[in-house]
Every structure is written in structure tokens, then in C-alpha cells.
Design a protein around this motif. Structure first.
Motif, PDB file in Angstrom:
ATOM      1  N   HIS A 108       0.867  -0.985  -0.052  1.00 57.34           N
ATOM      2  CA  HIS A 108       0.062   0.015   0.133  1.00 57.34           C
ATOM      3  C   HIS A 108       0.940   1.315  -0.303  1.00 57.34           C
ATOM      4  N   PRO A 109       0.909   1.826  -1.204  1.00 60.98           N
ATOM      5  CA  PRO A 109       2.159   3.049  -1.020  1.00 60.98           C
ATOM      6  C   PRO A 109       1.869   4.012  -0.243  1.00 60.98           C
ATOM      7  N   ASP A 110       0.778   4.668  -0.146  1.00 67.19           N
ATOM      8  CA  ASP A 110       0.653   5.861   0.810  1.00 67.19           C
ATOM      9  C   ASP A 110       0.895   5.457   2.118  1.00 67.19           C
ATOM     10  N   SER A 111       0.722   4.288   2.669  1.00 65.31           N
ATOM     11  CA  SER A 111       0.817   3.856   3.969  1.00 65.31           C
ATOM     12  C   SER A 111       2.457   3.671   4.293  1.00 65.31           C
ATOM     13  N   PHE A 112       2.890   3.177   3.254  1.00 64.58           N
ATOM     14  CA  PHE A 112       4.424   2.704   3.150  1.00 64.58           C
ATOM     15  C   PHE A 112       5.099   4.090   3.366  1.00 64.58           C
ATOM     16  N   TYR A 113       4.594   5.086   2.367  1.00 63.59           N
ATOM     17  CA  TYR A 113       5.205   6.449   2.549  1.00 63.59           C
ATOM     18  C   TYR A 113       5.377   7.014   3.852  1.00 63.59           C
ATOM     19  N   ARG A 114       4.115   6.923   4.482  1.00 63.08           N
ATOM     20  CA  ARG A 114       3.717   7.416   5.870  1.00 63.08           C
ATOM     21  C   ARG A 114       4.653   6.890   6.901  1.00 63.08           C
ATOM     22  N   HIS A 133      18.345   9.898   7.809  1.00 65.18           N
ATOM     23  CA  HIS A 133      18.347  10.154   6.244  1.00 65.18           C
ATOM     24  C   HIS A 133      17.977   8.670   5.388  1.00 65.18           C
ATOM     25  N   ARG A 134      18.395   7.656   5.740  1.00 64.88           N
ATOM     26  CA  ARG A 134      17.991   6.492   5.062  1.00 64.88           C
ATOM     27  C   ARG A 134      16.425   6.369   4.864  1.00 64.88           C
ATOM     28  N   PHE A 135      15.818   6.678   5.896  1.00 64.35           N
ATOM     29  CA  PHE A 135      14.146   6.495   5.930  1.00 64.35           C
ATOM     30  C   PHE A 135      13.696   7.458   4.943  1.00 64.35           C
ATOM     31  N   LEU A 136      14.187   8.864   5.164  1.00 61.72           N
ATOM     32  CA  LEU A 136      13.724   9.983   4.366  1.00 61.72           C
ATOM     33  C   LEU A 136      13.813   9.884   2.944  1.00 61.72           C
ATOM     34  N   VAL A 137      15.135   9.670   2.491  1.00 63.68           N
ATOM     35  CA  VAL A 137      15.393   9.291   1.255  1.00 63.68           C
ATOM     36  C   VAL A 137      14.700   8.232   0.558  1.00 63.68           C
ATOM     37  N   GLU A 138      14.230   7.209   1.380  1.00 62.27           N
ATOM     38  CA  GLU A 138      13.440   6.294   0.585  1.00 62.27           C
ATOM     39  C   GLU A 138      11.895   6.567   0.558  1.00 62.27           C
ATOM     40  N   ALA A 139      11.628   7.425   1.456  1.00 59.97           N
ATOM     41  CA  ALA A 139      10.287   8.103   1.492  1.00 59.97           C
ATOM     42  C   ALA A 139      10.183   8.905   0.399  1.00 59.97           C
ATOM     43  N   LEU A 140      11.170   9.763  -0.068  1.00 57.59           N
ATOM     44  CA  LEU A 140      11.198  10.729  -1.336  1.00 57.59           C
ATOM     45  C   LEU A 140      11.112   9.894  -2.419  1.00 57.59           C
ATOM     46  N   GLY A 141      11.849   8.785  -2.628  1.00 58.15           N
ATOM     47  CA  GLY A 141      11.714   7.734  -3.662  1.00 58.15           C
ATOM     48  C   GLY A 141      10.454   7.234  -3.926  1.00 58.15           C
ATOM     49  N   GLU A 142       9.599   7.165  -3.036  1.00 61.07           N
ATOM     50  CA  GLU A 142       8.268   6.748  -2.989  1.00 61.07           C
ATOM     51  C   GLU A 142       7.245   7.590  -3.562  1.00 61.07           C
ATOM     52  N   CYS A 143       7.695   8.938  -3.435  1.00 56.38           N
ATOM     53  CA  CYS A 143       6.944   9.949  -4.033  1.00 56.38           C
ATOM     54  C   CYS A 143       7.184  10.204  -5.381  1.00 56.38           C
ATOM     55  N   SER A 144       8.172   9.765  -5.942  1.00 51.58           N
ATOM     56  CA  SER A 144       8.246  10.037  -7.447  1.00 51.58           C
ATOM     57  C   SER A 144       7.933   8.747  -8.384  1.00 51.58           C
TER      58      SER A 144
END
Length: 144
Positions: A108-114, A133-144
Motif C-alpha cells: 500500500h504505497p501511501d501507508s508505506f510512504y507515511r 536520512h536513509r528512511f527519508l530518502v526512501e520516502a522521497l523515492g516513494e513519492c516519485s
């Protein structure tokens, strides 16, 4: 409502939540009322108001737990974000890890991002910059 609070327009998002709750009450639609209060709890989280977030989430839990809107992936993060706001980093990480694992497995992409954002924030609050940093960079990757 979600787009409004993500954009930071909390007043408009709260007005929409109030309208949804009113319509849900008027037409006896518990899913709509539950969704409105889950939305209000997220709005309170983004405003940084842990008490209001907890009050709205508790109301939704007490009155609408088990409805489809209450069981949404997003609502599972509210207690973790409340714990983060209260500074209970161990509880925020415990809840966040559990829900992030579920979101990852369910794809579930939205929940994974959150979940990634939540875990990044937990580690930032702990002063663990490289893990955050590792978690937030991965979150940014989920947004694109």
C-alpha cells in the motif's frame, strides 16, 4: 480533506471534516463519520496537537472502530504519530515498525510512504541522522 491538510490548509481541511461528520450524522453513515474523525486526528497531528489528535482518534475508535473507514491503512499510523508528538520515541518506533511492515507487505504505497516518514522523524528526534536520512530518502523515492 486529505489534499487540504497535506497542503497545510488545516482550516479548510477541518471545515471539510466537520461537513463530512455532519452529513454522516444526518444520513446515518457511520463510515463517513469515522472517516471525518480519523481525518481530524491527522489534521491535529500535522498541527502538532497531540491532545486533539488523541481525542479525535479515541472518538473514532470508541464509536466507529470496525467500520471500513476506521480500518483504513492510514488510520493505523495515528497512534504512532501521537506517540512521536508526545516524545515517546520507543512507542512511536514500535507502532511505526509494526505498521510499516504491514504496509510494505501489503504494498500500500501511501501507508508505506507515511511509515517511512514516521520512522525518519523518530530517528531525527533521537539524533540518529544517518538512519533518519536513509528512511527519508526512501520516502522521497516513494513519492516519485
Amino acid at each position: 480533506m486529505e489534499a487540504l491538510y497535506y497542503a497545510g490548509d488545516y482550516c479548510s481541511a477541518e471545515a471539510v471534516a466537520a461537513q463530512l461528520a455532519d452529513l454522516g450524522t444526518r444520513f446515518d453513515l457511520p463510515d463517513l463519520i469515522g472517516s471525518a474523525f480519523i481525518g481530524r486526528s491527522f489534521i491535529a497531528v500535522w498541527r502538532g496537537d497531540a491532545d486533539d489528535a488523541e481525542q479525535c482518534f479515541s472518538f473514532a475508535t470508541d464509536h466507529f472502530g470496525g467500520t471500513s473507514s476506521f480500518d483504513s491503512y492510514g488510520s493505523m499510523f495515528v497512534p504512532a504519530f501521537i506517540a512521536l508528538l508526545r516524545g515517546d520515541l520507543d512507542e512511536a518506533e514500535r507502532l511505526g515498525t509494526s505498521v510499516l511492515t504491514f504496509a510494505r507487505e501489503s504494498r500500500h504505497p501511501d501507508s508505506f510512504y507515511r511509515g517511512l516518514v514516521l520512522m525518519g522523524l523518530v530517528h531525527l528526534r533521537r539524533g540518529e541522522a544517518s538512519t533518519a536520512h536513509r528512511f527519508l530518502v526512501e520516502a522521497l523515492g516513494e513519492c516519485s
